[in-house]
Design a protein around this motif. Structure first.
Motif, PDB file in Angstrom:
ATOM      1  N   ARG A  87       0.832  -1.210   0.000  1.00 21.56           N
ATOM      2  CA  ARG A  87       0.000   0.000   0.000  1.00 21.56           C
ATOM      3  C   ARG A  87       0.864   1.257   0.000  1.00 21.56           C
ATOM      4  O   ARG A  87       0.540   2.250  -0.657  1.00 21.56           O
ATOM      5  CB  ARG A  87      -0.933  -0.003   1.216  1.00 21.56           C
ATOM      6  N   LEU A  88       1.968   1.207   0.720  1.00 19.31           N
ATOM      7  CA  LEU A  88       2.863   2.365   0.774  1.00 19.31           C
ATOM      8  C   LEU A  88       3.523   2.603  -0.584  1.00 19.31           C
ATOM      9  O   LEU A  88       3.711   3.750  -1.009  1.00 19.31           O
ATOM     10  CB  LEU A  88       3.925   2.139   1.847  1.00 19.31           C
ATOM     11  N   LEU A  89       3.860   1.531  -1.273  1.00 24.08           N
ATOM     12  CA  LEU A  89       4.474   1.656  -2.596  1.00 24.08           C
ATOM     13  C   LEU A  89       3.510   2.251  -3.615  1.00 24.08           C
ATOM     14  O   LEU A  89       3.927   2.944  -4.553  1.00 24.08           O
ATOM     15  CB  LEU A  89       4.955   0.286  -3.078  1.00 24.08           C
ATOM     16  N   LEU A  90       2.220   1.986  -3.445  1.00 24.59           N
ATOM     17  CA  LEU A  90       1.214   2.447  -4.410  1.00 24.59           C
ATOM     18  C   LEU A  90       0.537   3.738  -3.990  1.00 24.59           C
ATOM     19  O   LEU A  90      -0.218   4.318  -4.778  1.00 24.59           O
ATOM     20  CB  LEU A  90       0.155   1.353  -4.613  1.00 24.59           C
ATOM     21  N   ASP A  91       0.786   4.188  -2.778  1.00 25.98           N
ATOM     22  CA  ASP A  91       0.116   5.375  -2.249  1.00 25.98           C
ATOM     23  C   ASP A  91       0.587   6.637  -2.975  1.00 25.98           C
ATOM     24  O   ASP A  91       1.790   6.887  -3.090  1.00 25.98           O
ATOM     25  CB  ASP A  91       0.412   5.493  -0.750  1.00 25.98           C
ATOM     26  N   ASN A  92      -0.360   7.430  -3.462  1.00 26.48           N
ATOM     27  CA  ASN A  92      -0.030   8.689  -4.129  1.00 26.48           C
ATOM     28  C   ASN A  92      -0.205   9.896  -3.219  1.00 26.48           C
ATOM     29  O   ASN A  92      -0.131  11.042  -3.677  1.00 26.48           O
ATOM     30  CB  ASN A  92      -0.888   8.865  -5.392  1.00 26.48           C
ATOM     31  N   GLY A  93      -0.441   9.641  -1.938  1.00 22.99           N
ATOM     32  CA  GLY A  93      -0.552  10.727  -0.979  1.00 22.99           C
ATOM     33  C   GLY A  93       0.816  11.189  -0.506  1.00 22.99           C
ATOM     34  O   GLY A  93       1.860  10.685  -0.948  1.00 22.99           O
ATOM     35  N   PRO A  94       0.846  12.136   0.421  1.00 23.68           N
ATOM     36  CA  PRO A  94       2.128  12.677   0.911  1.00 23.68           C
ATOM     37  C   PRO A  94       3.046  11.610   1.509  1.00 23.68           C
ATOM     38  O   PRO A  94       4.255  11.638   1.288  1.00 23.68           O
ATOM     39  CB  PRO A  94       1.690  13.699   1.967  1.00 23.68           C
ATOM     40  N   GLN A  95       2.470  10.653   2.265  1.00 23.15           N
ATOM     41  CA  GLN A  95       3.316   9.641   2.894  1.00 23.15           C
ATOM     42  C   GLN A  95       3.952   8.725   1.852  1.00 23.15           C
ATOM     43  O   GLN A  95       5.147   8.422   1.924  1.00 23.15           O
ATOM     44  CB  GLN A  95       2.512   8.806   3.893  1.00 23.15           C
ATOM     45  N   GLY A  96       3.162   8.282   0.878  1.00 25.45           N
ATOM     46  CA  GLY A  96       3.697   7.400  -0.152  1.00 25.45           C
ATOM     47  C   GLY A  96       4.760   8.079  -0.998  1.00 25.45           C
ATOM     48  O   GLY A  96       5.791   7.481  -1.327  1.00 25.45           O
ATOM     49  N   LYS A  97       4.533   9.328  -1.355  1.00 22.18           N
ATOM     50  CA  LYS A  97       5.509  10.054  -2.179  1.00 22.18           C
ATOM     51  C   LYS A  97       6.808  10.279  -1.406  1.00 22.18           C
ATOM     52  O   LYS A  97       7.904  10.139  -1.960  1.00 22.18           O
ATOM     53  CB  LYS A  97       4.913  11.388  -2.630  1.00 22.18           C
ATOM     54  N   GLU A  98       6.683  10.626  -0.126  1.00 27.13           N
ATOM     55  CA  GLU A  98       7.887  10.824   0.681  1.00 27.13           C
ATOM     56  C   GLU A  98       8.664   9.523   0.822  1.00 27.13           C
ATOM     57  O   GLU A  98       9.907   9.512   0.762  1.00 27.13           O
ATOM     58  CB  GLU A  98       7.492  11.358   2.067  1.00 27.13           C
ATOM     59  N   PHE A  99       7.949   8.410   0.979  1.00 23.49           N
ATOM     60  CA  PHE A  99       8.613   7.114   1.104  1.00 23.49           C
ATOM     61  C   PHE A  99       9.377   6.763  -0.164  1.00 23.49           C
ATOM     62  O   PHE A  99      10.544   6.350  -0.112  1.00 23.49           O
ATOM     63  CB  PHE A  99       7.575   6.035   1.419  1.00 23.49           C
ATOM     64  N   ARG A 100       8.753   6.934  -1.310  1.00 24.94           N
ATOM     65  CA  ARG A 100       9.417   6.578  -2.566  1.00 24.94           C
ATOM     66  C   ARG A 100      10.603   7.495  -2.852  1.00 24.94           C
ATOM     67  O   ARG A 100      11.612   7.061  -3.406  1.00 24.94           O
ATOM     68  CB  ARG A 100       8.408   6.603  -3.716  1.00 24.94           C
ATOM     69  N   ASN A 101      10.495   8.756  -2.458  1.00 25.95           N
ATOM     70  CA  ASN A 101      11.619   9.679  -2.664  1.00 25.95           C
ATOM     71  C   ASN A 101      12.810   9.339  -1.774  1.00 25.95           C
ATOM     72  O   ASN A 101      13.955   9.664  -2.115  1.00 25.95           O
ATOM     73  CB  ASN A 101      11.180  11.121  -2.394  1.00 25.95           C
ATOM     74  N   ASN A 102      12.550   8.709  -0.629  1.00 25.02           N
ATOM     75  CA  ASN A 102      13.616   8.403   0.328  1.00 25.02           C
ATOM     76  C   ASN A 102      13.738   6.900   0.592  1.00 25.02           C
ATOM     77  O   ASN A 102      14.242   6.500   1.642  1.00 25.02           O
ATOM     78  CB  ASN A 102      13.355   9.128   1.652  1.00 25.02           C
ATOM     79  N   MET A 103      13.286   6.098  -0.360  1.00 25.49           N
ATOM     80  CA  MET A 103      13.255   4.651  -0.143  1.00 25.49           C
ATOM     81  C   MET A 103      14.643   4.091   0.160  1.00 25.49           C
ATOM     82  O   MET A 103      14.807   3.200   0.996  1.00 25.49           O
ATOM     83  CB  MET A 103      12.665   3.946  -1.369  1.00 25.49           C
TER      84      MET A 103
END
Length: 293
Positions: A87-103
């Motif tokens: 869900r975090l990988l597919l999330d387009n909200g602020p939390q998901g975007k921040e996670f993918r930017n700093n994965m």
């Protein structure tokens, strides 16, 4: 006195086309089309072009040898990530975007091993795409289960701490990351990654031998077991090696020590080499490449 006279030049003199000897030499490339990459290997489902089939096989029943050697090499398919990570990988909200930017940083914060490398900074100055240049060998290293006095615990050491304390240390080491995301990922890795249980149990085993501070725990591939899945000891099968034990240490063993000391080099031929460092891409019981695959 000048006499006016008229003369005519041939039209070719004013031609826009230069002489043939002055024309650029241009060779039109031949059109090369491999066709569609839509032929499946009947053993492993790898996709191929028709030109890759073995010469002895037919167009109606093509055979391929470069993917799995006619089914002799069996590589298990990767599982889907745990639901919360997915869900975090597919999330387009602020939390998901921040996670993918700093994965990458989240992965390092949760990894069991560190990267041993001498980075060359001479090419990373200025603007443009980042460049990672190293000098010498790139390797993965594991430290002791107890940090050096005065140093903040990190990597595998955090898996023997109580979860709240481990989270505080991870945020302290990465204060630009989101606490809620780090907490979620820590729970996912602890619940699903096979080495979380193994490292915690290794610490318990070493605690049972306080009179042998030089005792170690070794992780090695169990003989006669499937080499892709479940081939390392489970938490209940971790064995302690006491000083003076005549058990021969193998070159690919991962050696865990209780006391602090020099970092141990992990062989890149060990099946745990990849999942111990890349914990988010390998969140389950997957093992990496090794010679006995």
């Amino acid at each position: 006195m000048f006499l006016a006279s008229s003369f005519f030049l041939p039209l070719t003199f004013f031609s826009a086309e230069p002489p043939l000897a002055r024309c650029p030499f241009v060779v039109e490339p031949e059109h090369h089309d491999l066709g569609r990459m839509n032929l499946k290997c009947r053993h492993c489902d790898a996709l191929h072009w028709s030109g890759e089939k073995l010469a002895k096989s037919s167009n109606a029943s093509p055979e391929f040898g470069m993917c799995c050697n006619h089914g002799k090499v069996e590589i298990g398919k990767l599982e889907d990530p745990p639901e919360r990570l997915k869900r975090l990988l597919l999330d387009n909200g602020p939390q998901g975007k921040e996670f993918r930017n700093n994965m990458w940083q989240y992965n390092i914060a949760l990894s069991f091993t560190s990267l041993g490398v001498k980075e060359n900074q001479s090419v990373s100055r200025g603007s443009g795409s980042p460049i990672f240049k190293i000098q010498g060998e790139l390797c993965h290293k594991a430290g002791s289960l107890i940090p050096t006095p005065g140093r903040v615990p990190s990597y595998a050491q955090l898996y023997i701490y109580e979860p709240h304390a481990a989270l505080e240390y991870r945020i302290q080491n990465n204060n630009n990351l989101r606490r809620d995301t780090m907490d979620l990922l820590q729970e996912v890795v602890t619940a699903n990654h096979q080495y979380a249980d193994i490292f915690m149990h290794a610490d318990e085993v070493l605690h049972q031998h306080p009179d042998a501070p030089e005792a170690t725990v070794r992780l090695r591939v169990a003989p006669g077991v499937h080499r892709r899945w479940g081939n390392l000891p489970t938490a209940d099968e971790v064995a302690v090696i006491l000083p003076g034990d005549q058990s021969e240490q193998q070159a690919r063993d991962i050696v865990l020590r209780k006391r602090y000391g020099p970092l141990m080099h992990i062989s890149n031929l060990h099946p745990a080499y990849t999942p111990l460092y890349y914990v988010l891409p390998f969140p389950h019981r997957e093992n990496g490449w090794h010679p006995d695959l």
